[in-house]
Design a protein around this motif. Structure first.
Motif, PDB file in Angstrom:
ATOM      1  N   GLU A 164       5.439   5.867  -2.936  1.00  0.00           N
ATOM      2  CA  GLU A 164       5.893   4.480  -2.911  1.00  0.00           C
ATOM      3  C   GLU A 164       5.312   3.763  -1.704  1.00  0.00           C
ATOM      4  OE1 GLU A 164       7.466   3.088  -5.245  1.00  0.00           O
ATOM      5  OE2 GLU A 164       8.121   4.818  -6.431  1.00  0.00           O
ATOM      6  N   GLY A 165       5.492   2.446  -1.660  1.00  0.00           N
ATOM      7  CA  GLY A 165       5.077   1.661  -0.511  1.00  0.00           C
ATOM      8  C   GLY A 165       3.582   1.429  -0.472  1.00  0.00           C
ATOM      9  N   LEU A 166       3.080   1.215   0.742  1.00  0.00           N
ATOM     10  CA  LEU A 166       1.675   0.905   0.950  1.00  0.00           C
ATOM     11  C   LEU A 166       0.907   2.153   1.384  1.00  0.00           C
ATOM     12  CD1 LEU A 166       2.037  -2.486   2.881  1.00  0.00           C
ATOM     13  CD2 LEU A 166       1.540  -2.178   0.456  1.00  0.00           C
ATOM     14  N   ASN A 212       2.092  -9.384  -1.171  1.00  0.00           N
ATOM     15  CA  ASN A 212       3.030  -8.304  -0.847  1.00  0.00           C
ATOM     16  C   ASN A 212       2.475  -6.914  -1.140  1.00  0.00           C
ATOM     17  OD1 ASN A 212       5.061 -10.170  -0.077  1.00  0.00           O
ATOM     18  ND2 ASN A 212       5.690 -10.423  -2.224  1.00  0.00           N
ATOM     19  N   ASP A 213       1.333  -6.870  -1.841  1.00  0.00           N
ATOM     20  CA  ASP A 213       0.769  -5.572  -2.241  1.00  0.00           C
ATOM     21  C   ASP A 213      -0.439  -5.157  -1.418  1.00  0.00           C
ATOM     22  OD1 ASP A 213       2.524  -5.004  -4.406  1.00  0.00           O
ATOM     23  OD2 ASP A 213       1.479  -6.507  -5.607  1.00  0.00           O
ATOM     24  N   VAL A 214      -1.008  -6.080  -0.665  1.00  0.00           N
ATOM     25  CA  VAL A 214      -2.207  -5.766   0.121  1.00  0.00           C
ATOM     26  C   VAL A 214      -2.051  -6.364   1.516  1.00  0.00           C
ATOM     27  CG1 VAL A 214      -4.709  -5.998   0.305  1.00  0.00           C
ATOM     28  CG2 VAL A 214      -3.642  -5.782  -1.954  1.00  0.00           C
ATOM     29  N   LYS A 215      -2.246  -5.522   2.536  1.00  0.00           N
ATOM     30  CA  LYS A 215      -2.221  -5.956   3.920  1.00  0.00           C
ATOM     31  C   LYS A 215      -3.504  -5.489   4.609  1.00  0.00           C
ATOM     32  CE  LYS A 215       2.127  -7.348   3.562  1.00  0.00           C
ATOM     33  NZ  LYS A 215       2.503  -8.787   3.603  1.00  0.00           N
ATOM     34  N   ILE A 216      -4.110  -6.365   5.411  1.00  0.00           N
ATOM     35  CA  ILE A 216      -5.317  -6.009   6.158  1.00  0.00           C
ATOM     36  C   ILE A 216      -5.004  -6.153   7.642  1.00  0.00           C
ATOM     37  CG2 ILE A 216      -7.736  -6.549   6.597  1.00  0.00           C
ATOM     38  CD1 ILE A 216      -7.888  -7.697   3.777  1.00  0.00           C
ATOM     39  N   LEU A 217      -5.043  -5.025   8.343  1.00  0.00           N
ATOM     40  CA  LEU A 217      -4.727  -4.984   9.766  1.00  0.00           C
ATOM     41  C   LEU A 217      -5.869  -4.313  10.514  1.00  0.00           C
ATOM     42  CD1 LEU A 217      -1.028  -3.759   9.417  1.00  0.00           C
ATOM     43  CD2 LEU A 217      -1.797  -6.108   9.771  1.00  0.00           C
ATOM     44  N   ARG A 218      -6.685  -5.112  11.169  1.00  0.00           N
ATOM     45  CA  ARG A 218      -7.840  -4.614  11.919  1.00  0.00           C
ATOM     46  C   ARG A 218      -8.718  -3.741  11.014  1.00  0.00           C
ATOM     47  NH1 ARG A 218      -3.528  -4.384  15.479  1.00  0.00           N
ATOM     48  NH2 ARG A 218      -3.708  -5.776  17.281  1.00  0.00           N
ATOM     49  N   ASP A 219      -8.740  -2.420  11.275  1.00  0.00           N
ATOM     50  CA  ASP A 219      -9.604  -1.526  10.495  1.00  0.00           C
ATOM     51  C   ASP A 219      -8.837  -0.786   9.406  1.00  0.00           C
ATOM     52  OD1 ASP A 219      -8.132   0.043  12.189  1.00  0.00           O
ATOM     53  OD2 ASP A 219      -9.774   1.426  12.679  1.00  0.00           O
ATOM     54  N   LYS A 220      -7.684  -1.303   9.026  1.00  0.00           N
ATOM     55  CA  LYS A 220      -6.861  -0.657   8.009  1.00  0.00           C
ATOM     56  C   LYS A 220      -6.652  -1.589   6.815  1.00  0.00           C
ATOM     57  CE  LYS A 220      -6.216   2.857  10.764  1.00  0.00           C
ATOM     58  NZ  LYS A 220      -6.951   4.127  10.535  1.00  0.00           N
ATOM     59  N   LEU A 221      -6.800  -1.031   5.645  1.00  0.00           N
ATOM     60  CA  LEU A 221      -6.503  -1.736   4.397  1.00  0.00           C
ATOM     61  C   LEU A 221      -5.321  -1.030   3.762  1.00  0.00           C
ATOM     62  CD1 LEU A 221      -7.219  -3.760   2.106  1.00  0.00           C
ATOM     63  CD2 LEU A 221      -8.746  -1.998   1.188  1.00  0.00           C
ATOM     64  N   ARG A 222      -4.200  -1.733   3.617  1.00  0.00           N
ATOM     65  CA  ARG A 222      -2.982  -1.128   3.075  1.00  0.00           C
ATOM     66  C   ARG A 222      -2.728  -1.714   1.684  1.00  0.00           C
ATOM     67  NH1 ARG A 222       1.985  -0.618   6.580  1.00  0.00           N
ATOM     68  NH2 ARG A 222       1.995   1.407   5.536  1.00  0.00           N
ATOM     69  N   VAL A 223      -2.667  -0.817   0.689  1.00  0.00           N
ATOM     70  CA  VAL A 223      -2.565  -1.226  -0.714  1.00  0.00           C
ATOM     71  C   VAL A 223      -1.368  -0.539  -1.352  1.00  0.00           C
ATOM     72  CG1 VAL A 223      -3.772  -1.379  -2.922  1.00  0.00           C
ATOM     73  CG2 VAL A 223      -5.084  -1.410  -0.794  1.00  0.00           C
ATOM     74  N   SER A 224      -0.618  -1.273  -2.170  1.00  0.00           N
ATOM     75  CA  SER A 224       0.562  -0.700  -2.838  1.00  0.00           C
ATOM     76  C   SER A 224       0.180   0.498  -3.696  1.00  0.00           C
ATOM     77  CB  SER A 224       1.243  -1.755  -3.712  1.00  0.00           C
ATOM     78  OG  SER A 224       1.900  -2.714  -2.919  1.00  0.00           O
TER      79      SER A 224
END
Length: 368
Positions: free
Chosen positions: A97-99, A131-143
Motif C-alpha cells: 500500500e501507499g507510495l 495524490n498518487d505521484v510525488k517528486i522529491l529531489r531525486d525520488k519519484l514516489r508512485v502509488s
C-alpha cells in the motif's frame, strides 16, 4: 539445488528470465535424470515487458521528447533507473500500500525543463495524479496501485499460457511448479501462479535469479542430466520426389540424373514438433538415393508446422548443409544412403551413410 522424492514425479519448470517466459514440463526419473514431457514454449512476457510499461508511463508524465533525450544523452542514468526498478519490483505484492519510492535522475528533470514542460505539480494535478505521484529531489514516489498496473499485462499473459499447458490431457499428473529466473522472484508473479495452479506445490529456489545460469553451468558439466526432450520444431531435409501431375504444377517438374520426372525441394520429415526423443539415440529416415554426376549435399530444415510440404514454405528455415561429394555409383541402388538424426542436449547431429562405400558424413547443428 536438489529436489528429493521417494518416487518419480512431474516438475513444471518456468525459466522466467528478464525478457521471456518459457514453460517446459519434466518428469524426474528414478535414476535422477529428467525426461522432458512438453517442449519449451512461451513468449516475451517477462520483466522487460514490465520495464516497458514503466517507461511508457514515464513518457505520459514527462513527454516523449524528454524521455527519448534522457535515454540517448544520459544512458548511464537511464540504466540506473531501470536497475533500481528491477530491485523494487521483486518486493511489490498485492498487499503493498501507499507510495513506492523509485529513483528519479536529475537529468530527466532537466530534459523536461529544456523542452519547456509545464510545472510538474500543475501537470500532475491536471492528470489527477496529485495524490498518487510525488517528486522529491531525486525520488519519484508512485502509488502501489499504479505500479501494479505495469505488471498486469505480463502476469495475465503468463498465467493464461501456464493454465493452457496444465489443461492439456498429458499434463494431468503435474504436481510441482518450479519458478526460476529474476522475474520468478517477484512476489506478484508468485502470488498469481499460486492462485492459478490450485493445490500444486510451488518451489522458488534461493537466488532464483541465478538458477538459470547455475543450471546451464551444471548441464555443461553433466549433459546426461536430460535423458529425453521434446523437440521445438519439425526437423527434416530437402529432397526430390516423384512428379505427380495431379498434385504438382508443371513448372516445378524437372528430370533427375536417372531420367525420372521429379519435383525439387520436398520436405522429408524426420521428427515432428513436440515429439519426445531420447538423447543420443539415432532416428533413421527412409533410404534415399544420391544423384549421379554432381556434388551432392543434404539441406537440413526446421519448421514450426507439423507437416510442411516444401522447404520453400514460409515457416521453414534452413539450419544446416551437409556436403556429401559425388555419388560413388552409376545406378540408384549403388547410390543409396541412410540418413540419421541424433539429438543431444542442445544440438542436432545429422549423419549420412553411403551404403556402397560405408563412408559416413556428419553435421552438428546448435539447436538453442
Amino acid at each position: 539445488m536438489h529436489i528429493c522424492t521417494k518416487t518419480k514425479h512431474i516438475l513444471v519448470i518456468f525459466p522466467i528470465t528478464g525478457g521471456t517466459v518459457d514453460v517446459s514440463v519434466h518428469e524426474k526419473q528414478l535414476d535422477g535424470t529428467l525426461k522432458e514431457l512438453h517442449r519449451p514454449d512461451g513468449g516475451p512476457w517477462g520483466g522487460t515487458r514490465v520495464d516497458s510499461n514503466y517507461t511508457i508511463w514515464l513518457t505520459t508524465v514527462f513527454g516523449e521528447k524528454a524521455v527519448e533525450k534522457f535515454k540517448t544523452e544520459a544512458m548511464g542514468d537511464y540504466v540506473d533507473l531501470l536497475r533500481d526498478f528491477e530491485n523494487k519490483k521483486r518486493n511489490i505484492s498485492s498487499d503493498t500500500e501507499g507510495l513506492i519510492t523509485l529513483r528519479f535522475p536529475g537529468a530527466l528533470r532537466e530534459f523536461y525543463k529544456d523542452i519547456g514542460g509545464e510545472d510538474l505539480d500543475a501537470k500532475l494535478a491536471r492528470m489527477n495524479l496529485k495524490n498518487d505521484v510525488k517528486i522529491l529531489r531525486d525520488k519519484l514516489r508512485v502509488s502501489a496501485h499504479i505500479v501494479r498496473k505495469w505488471f498486469e499485462e505480463s502476469i495475465d499473459t503468463t498465467i493464461c499460457h501456464i493454465t493452457g499447458v496444465l489443461t492439456e490431457p498429458t499434463m494431468k499428473d503435474v504436481n510441482t511448479i518450479l519458478l526460476v529466473g529474476g522475474f520468478g522472484e517477484c512476489q506478484l508473479v508468485q502470488e498469481a501462479v499460486k492462485k492459478a495452479v490450485g493445490r500444486r506445490t510451488i518451489i522458488v529456489p534461493e537466488e532464483a535469479g541465478l538458477a538459470v545460469l547455475k543450471g546451464a553451468v551444471r548441464f555443461g558439466h553433466q549433459s546426461r542430466l536430460i535423458s529425453s526432450r521434446c523437440v521445438k520444431y519439425t526437423y527434416g531435409f530437402a529432397i526430390c520426389i516423384d512428379f505427380d501431375e495431379d498434385e504438382h504444377p508443371p513448372e516445378k517438374m524437372t528430370i533427375n540424373s536417372y531420367g525420372k520426372k521429379v519435383v525439387e525441394g520436398a520436405f522429408i520429415k524426420v521428427v515432428e514438433i513436440g515429439t519426445a526423443v531420447d538423447i543420443g539415440k539415432d532416428i533413421q529416415a527412409d533410404t534415399m538415393y544420391m544423384d549421379v554426376g554432381c556434388e551432392e549435399k543434404l539441406e537440413i530444415y526446421a519448421s514450426t508446422e507439423r507437416d510442411p510440404t516444401f522447404t520453400t514454405d514460409p515457416l521453414c528455415t534452413k539450419i544446416g548443409v551437409l556436403n556429401l561429394g559425388k555419388a560413388p555409383g552409376k545406378t540408384m541402388e549403388e547410390n543409396a544412403v541412410d540418413i540419421f538424426f541424433t539429438f543431444g542436449g542442445t544440438e542436432l547431429k545429422a549423419s549420412v551413410k553411403v551404403l556402397k562405400t560405408g563412408q559416413v558424413f556428419t553435421k552438428t547443428i546448435n539447436c538453442l
